[in-house]
Design a protein around this motif. Structure first.
Motif, PDB file in Angstrom:
ATOM      1  N   LEU A   1       2.276  -7.137  -0.582  1.00 20.89           N
ATOM      2  CA  LEU A   1       2.723  -5.775  -0.858  1.00 20.89           C
ATOM      3  C   LEU A   1       1.787  -5.039  -1.805  1.00 20.89           C
ATOM      4  O   LEU A   1       1.444  -3.896  -1.573  1.00 20.89           O
ATOM      5  CB  LEU A   1       4.132  -5.801  -1.466  1.00 20.89           C
ATOM      6  CG  LEU A   1       5.255  -6.168  -0.518  1.00 20.89           C
ATOM      7  CD1 LEU A   1       6.556  -6.295  -1.290  1.00 20.89           C
ATOM      8  CD2 LEU A   1       5.407  -5.159   0.576  1.00 20.89           C
TER       9      LEU A   1
ATOM     10  N   GLN B   1      -1.604  -3.666  -0.328  1.00 18.17           N
ATOM     11  CA  GLN B   1      -1.610  -2.758   0.811  1.00 18.17           C
ATOM     12  C   GLN B   1      -1.794  -1.305   0.376  1.00 18.17           C
ATOM     13  O   GLN B   1      -1.230  -0.861  -0.603  1.00 18.17           O
ATOM     14  CB  GLN B   1      -0.308  -2.869   1.595  1.00 18.17           C
ATOM     15  CG  GLN B   1      -0.194  -4.155   2.349  1.00 18.17           C
ATOM     16  CD  GLN B   1      -1.300  -4.296   3.367  1.00 18.17           C
ATOM     17  OE1 GLN B   1      -1.571  -3.378   4.113  1.00 18.17           O
ATOM     18  NE2 GLN B   1      -1.939  -5.436   3.369  1.00 18.17           N
TER      19      GLN B   1
ATOM     20  N   SER C   1      -1.444   2.642   1.900  1.00 15.66           N
ATOM     21  CA  SER C   1      -0.764   3.345   2.965  1.00 15.66           C
ATOM     22  C   SER C   1      -1.750   3.607   4.082  1.00 15.66           C
ATOM     23  O   SER C   1      -2.868   4.041   3.848  1.00 15.66           O
ATOM     24  CB  SER C   1      -0.216   4.664   2.438  1.00 15.66           C
ATOM     25  OG  SER C   1       0.336   5.408   3.488  1.00 15.66           O
TER      26      SER C   1
ATOM     27  N   THR D   1       5.106   1.422  -0.389  1.00 15.79           N
ATOM     28  CA  THR D   1       3.723   1.128  -0.751  1.00 15.79           C
ATOM     29  C   THR D   1       3.090   2.319  -1.460  1.00 15.79           C
ATOM     30  O   THR D   1       2.433   2.160  -2.492  1.00 15.79           O
ATOM     31  CB  THR D   1       2.900   0.759   0.504  1.00 15.79           C
ATOM     32  OG1 THR D   1       3.509  -0.382   1.113  1.00 15.79           O
ATOM     33  CG2 THR D   1       1.468   0.434   0.147  1.00 15.79           C
TER      34      THR D   1
ATOM     35  N   THR E   1       6.227  -1.774  -4.991  1.00 18.22           N
ATOM     36  CA  THR E   1       6.339  -3.005  -4.218  1.00 18.22           C
ATOM     37  C   THR E   1       6.683  -4.221  -5.073  1.00 18.22           C
ATOM     38  O   THR E   1       7.226  -5.193  -4.563  1.00 18.22           O
ATOM     39  CB  THR E   1       5.049  -3.266  -3.444  1.00 18.22           C
ATOM     40  OG1 THR E   1       3.965  -3.306  -4.364  1.00 18.22           O
ATOM     41  CG2 THR E   1       4.798  -2.180  -2.413  1.00 18.22           C
TER      42      THR E   1
END
Length: 104
Positions: free
Chosen positions: A18, A21, A23, A54, A59
């Protein structure tokens, strides 16, 4: 977005952790007033919620566990009462607009 049909979501392999990452949407295409939950399927709505979480960089709440996030979303969706306004689609719209206001 590479949607998976049925009750599945994006693969864990495709998402990574998470916190790592970014977007995939540059956010302008995720949180907009044009996100109509009535024309998107369940997988699309859950993926957009993942992108919102995110983008908001919250997250860590899920301890890098997409399964926990997905289970929470699915539980919320399944526990909405069947009524014409305060339903899953309305909840998605509220989350979408709140995200839009927070990132802009």
């Amino acid at each position: 977005m590479g949607l998976l049909k049925g009750a599945s979501f994006r693969s864990e392999k495709g998402r990574g952790s998470l916190n790592s990452q970014q977007s995939t949407s540059s956010y302008g295409s995720v949180a907009t007033v044009n996100q109509d939950p009535f024309v998107k399927d369940e997988d699309e709505l859950f993926e957009l919620l993942e992108d919102m979480v995110t983008e908001l960089d919250v997250t860590a709440v899920f301890d890098n566990d997409w399964t926990a996030f997905r289970n929470l979303c699915r539980t919320m969706k399944n526990n909405y009462n069947d009524n014409p306004f305060h339903n899953w689609e309305h909840g998605f719209s509220v989350a979408n607009m709140a995200t839009l206001f927070l990132v802009r």
